[in-house]
Design a protein around this motif. Structure first.
Motif, short mmCIF file in Angstrom:
data_model
loop_
_atom_site.label_atom_id
_atom_site.label_comp_id
_atom_site.label_asym_id
_atom_site.label_seq_id
_atom_site.Cartn_x
_atom_site.Cartn_y
_atom_site.Cartn_z
N SER A 16 71.36 36.02 73.21
CA SER A 16 72.07 36.01 71.93
C SER A 16 71.09 35.92 70.77
CB SER A 16 73.03 34.81 71.89
OG SER A 16 73.54 34.64 70.58
N ALA A 17 71.34 36.70 69.74
CA ALA A 17 70.52 36.64 68.54
C ALA A 17 71.09 35.63 67.55
CB ALA A 17 70.44 38.03 67.88
N ARG A 18 72.22 35.02 67.91
CA ARG A 18 72.87 34.11 66.96
C ARG A 18 72.83 32.66 67.37
NH1 ARG A 18 78.73 36.21 65.55
NH2 ARG A 18 78.89 36.40 67.81
N VAL A 19 72.86 32.37 68.67
CA VAL A 19 73.03 30.99 69.11
C VAL A 19 71.93 30.57 70.09
CG1 VAL A 19 74.59 29.30 70.17
CG2 VAL A 19 75.54 31.22 68.87
N THR A 20 71.35 29.41 69.82
CA THR A 20 70.47 28.73 70.76
C THR A 20 71.18 27.48 71.24
OG1 THR A 20 68.44 29.50 69.69
CG2 THR A 20 68.27 27.50 71.01
N VAL A 21 71.08 27.18 72.51
CA VAL A 21 71.59 25.90 73.03
C VAL A 21 70.41 24.94 73.13
CG1 VAL A 21 72.71 24.69 74.93
CG2 VAL A 21 73.47 26.99 74.29
N ALA A 22 70.56 23.78 72.47
CA ALA A 22 69.52 22.75 72.47
C ALA A 22 69.93 21.63 73.42
CB ALA A 22 69.34 22.19 71.06
N VAL A 23 69.05 21.32 74.35
CA VAL A 23 69.33 20.30 75.37
C VAL A 23 68.25 19.23 75.29
CG1 VAL A 23 69.68 19.86 77.84
CG2 VAL A 23 70.28 22.10 76.88
N ILE A 24 68.66 17.96 75.31
CA ILE A 24 67.68 16.88 75.45
C ILE A 24 67.91 16.20 76.79
CG2 ILE A 24 67.33 16.47 72.98
CD1 ILE A 24 69.25 14.09 73.17
N THR A 25 66.82 15.75 77.40
CA THR A 25 66.94 15.13 78.72
C THR A 25 65.81 14.14 78.93
OG1 THR A 25 67.25 15.59 81.09
CG2 THR A 25 65.55 16.87 79.94
N GLN A 47 69.90 31.73 73.99
CA GLN A 47 68.57 31.18 74.13
C GLN A 47 68.72 29.67 74.36
OE1 GLN A 47 65.69 32.68 71.20
NE2 GLN A 47 67.27 34.09 70.50
N VAL A 48 67.78 29.08 75.08
CA VAL A 48 67.86 27.66 75.43
C VAL A 48 66.54 26.99 75.10
CG1 VAL A 48 68.26 25.97 77.26
CG2 VAL A 48 69.52 28.14 77.28
N ASN A 85 66.43 17.23 66.87
CA ASN A 85 65.77 17.76 65.67
C ASN A 85 64.62 18.68 66.05
OD1 ASN A 85 67.52 15.93 64.52
ND2 ASN A 85 65.94 14.62 63.64
N LEU A 86 63.84 18.27 67.06
CA LEU A 86 62.73 19.12 67.52
C LEU A 86 63.26 20.45 68.05
CD1 LEU A 86 60.57 16.49 69.44
CD2 LEU A 86 60.00 17.59 67.27
N ALA A 87 64.34 20.39 68.80
CA ALA A 87 64.90 21.61 69.37
C ALA A 87 65.36 22.56 68.28
CB ALA A 87 66.06 21.27 70.31
N VAL A 88 66.01 22.03 67.26
CA VAL A 88 66.49 22.87 66.17
C VAL A 88 65.31 23.51 65.44
CG1 VAL A 88 67.70 22.89 63.95
CG2 VAL A 88 68.65 21.62 65.88
N ARG A 89 64.26 22.77 65.25
CA ARG A 89 63.09 23.33 64.57
C ARG A 89 62.44 24.45 65.41
NH1 ARG A 89 62.21 17.91 62.54
NH2 ARG A 89 60.65 17.41 64.13
N HIS A 90 62.53 24.36 66.73
CA HIS A 90 61.96 25.39 67.59
C HIS A 90 62.89 26.60 67.73
CE1 HIS A 90 58.96 22.39 68.80
NE2 HIS A 90 58.29 23.39 69.31
N ALA A 91 64.17 26.42 67.42
CA ALA A 91 65.12 27.54 67.54
C ALA A 91 64.84 28.59 66.46
CB ALA A 91 66.54 27.02 67.40
N THR A 92 65.14 29.84 66.78
CA THR A 92 64.96 30.93 65.82
C THR A 92 66.28 31.60 65.45
OG1 THR A 92 64.54 32.49 67.62
CG2 THR A 92 62.62 31.40 66.64
N THR A 93 67.38 31.14 65.99
CA THR A 93 68.69 31.71 65.71
C THR A 93 69.35 30.97 64.55
OG1 THR A 93 69.63 30.24 67.37
CG2 THR A 93 69.06 32.46 68.08
N PRO A 94 70.32 31.58 63.88
CA PRO A 94 70.97 30.90 62.75
C PRO A 94 71.85 29.72 63.16
CG PRO A 94 72.01 33.02 63.16
CD PRO A 94 70.79 32.98 64.02
N TYR A 95 72.30 29.69 64.42
CA TYR A 95 73.19 28.63 64.88
C TYR A 95 72.61 27.97 66.13
CZ TYR A 95 76.12 31.69 62.04
OH TYR A 95 76.59 32.49 61.04
N VAL A 96 72.87 26.66 66.24
CA VAL A 96 72.39 25.90 67.40
C VAL A 96 73.55 25.08 67.96
CG1 VAL A 96 70.76 24.17 68.25
CG2 VAL A 96 70.05 25.75 66.44
N ALA A 97 73.80 25.24 69.25
CA ALA A 97 74.82 24.46 69.95
C ALA A 97 74.11 23.37 70.75
CB ALA A 97 75.63 25.35 70.88
N PHE A 98 74.62 22.15 70.67
CA PHE A 98 73.99 21.04 71.38
C PHE A 98 74.65 20.84 72.75
CE2 PHE A 98 73.25 19.60 66.89
CZ PHE A 98 71.88 19.84 66.90
#
Length: 302
Positions: A16-25, A47-48, A85-98
């Motif tokens: 997807s060019a629009r959404v990255t999924v950000a996961v913390i573990t 993208q993840v 926050n780190l994940a969002v900064r590494h994302a390149t898409t306009p939207y981020v799903a947690f």
């Protein structure tokens, strides 16, 4: 205009060019691999980004080997919610799903979320409907958000809210970064309300859209000490953003509960006092219109 748009078609085989999924573990290798399995099967092919908060159970190597092709950010220590926050900064898409390492998204729903954010430029955060466990039971928070007393806005979908569940939220990356993301003083546990305040204070909408669905499969029994941390952070959130009179009232209630011998209240109070100087340094009272909305929610039945 309807609350959500129809999911748009996407060519197979592309992320997807629009959404990255950000996961913390952290030290939950089996659980996070299950989440990655579910994300890899989504038709949107998001993208993840996985932020590992200092795992010592070989999580990092296992995630790097997973076919979802996640970008891995190995922090080396526990950053709590700041890992998002780190994940969002590494994302390149306009939207981020947690997602947490025990949650994922229903097939097709990330396209619905992206189409909704496309259609409503003022929408900063979309709170999704959460279904829990193998029985896909409604999370009690769904009803609370759906019955929010905040007035509808013509330029926003769904029901305006000032709270959400972090593992069931999709954010506009620009809005999230503008608001500063999750706050360092809270670390983890009940950190969502403060972010909702900070987004709303900057003019971004925060709404509940039930047609977007997150699936949450927490381990049975929960995590020890979580209630105390959530009460601690609720008090710190009030000191960070609400009027002093409101903060003093909340503090008095927690002191009284601790005096009655409530163990979790005592732990919450001690934790809040230890972090209070840092909270006061970052204190930034809400604009009047957002404070009025917060007071309306204070008066709403729980």
């Amino acid at each position: 205009m309807s609350d959500v748009a129809t999911p748009s078609a996407r060519a197979p085989g592309r992320h997807s060019a629009r959404v990255t999924v950000a996961v913390i573990t952290r030290n939950r290798r089996r659980s996070v691999l299950r989440t990655l399995d579910r994300l890899a099967a989504l038709p949107e092919r998001p993208q993840v980004v996985v932020v590992d908060n200092g795992s010592v159970d070989a999580t990092v190597d296992a995630v790097r080997a997973h076919p979802v092709g996640a970008q891995v950010v190995a922090v080396g220590h526990n950053t709590g919610a700041l890992g998002r926050n780190l994940a969002v900064r590494h994302a390149t898409t306009p939207y981020v799903a947690f997602s947490d390492d025990d949650s994922w998204w229903a097939p097709g729903t990330l396209d619905v979320a992206a189409d909704t954010l496309d259609a409503y430029p003022r929408l900063g955060l979309l709170a999704a409907r959460t279904l829990v466990g193998p029985d896909v039971a409604e999370d009690p928070l769904n009803s609370v958000l759906a019955h929010s007393p905040l007035p509808l806005a013509a330029d926003l979908p769904g029901r305006p809210v000032l709270g959400f569940l972090a593992c069931a939220a999709v954010v506009r990356r620009r809005a999230f970064l503008e608001a500063g993301g999750f706050h360092r003083v809270l670390f983890f546990g009940g950190e969502e309300t403060l972010l909702a305040y900070d987004l709303a204070a900057r003019g971004w909408g925060v709404t509940y859209v039930s047609s977007v669905t997150a699936l949450h499969h927490p381990d049975p029994g929960g995590r020890s000490g979580r209630s105390a941390v959530q009460r601690r952070n609720a008090l710190l959130t009030v000191w960070l953003r609400r009027p002093v009179a409101v903060a003093l009232r909340h503090t008095t209630h927690l002191v009284a509960a601790a005096a009655r011998g409530e163990r979790e209240a005592g732990a919450a109070l001690r934790g809040a006092l230890a972090r209070l100087p840092a909270a006061l340094r970052d204190r930034e009272p809400l604009p009047d219109r957002i404070e009025q909305a917060a007071r309306l929610l204070d008066r709403a039945p729980s």
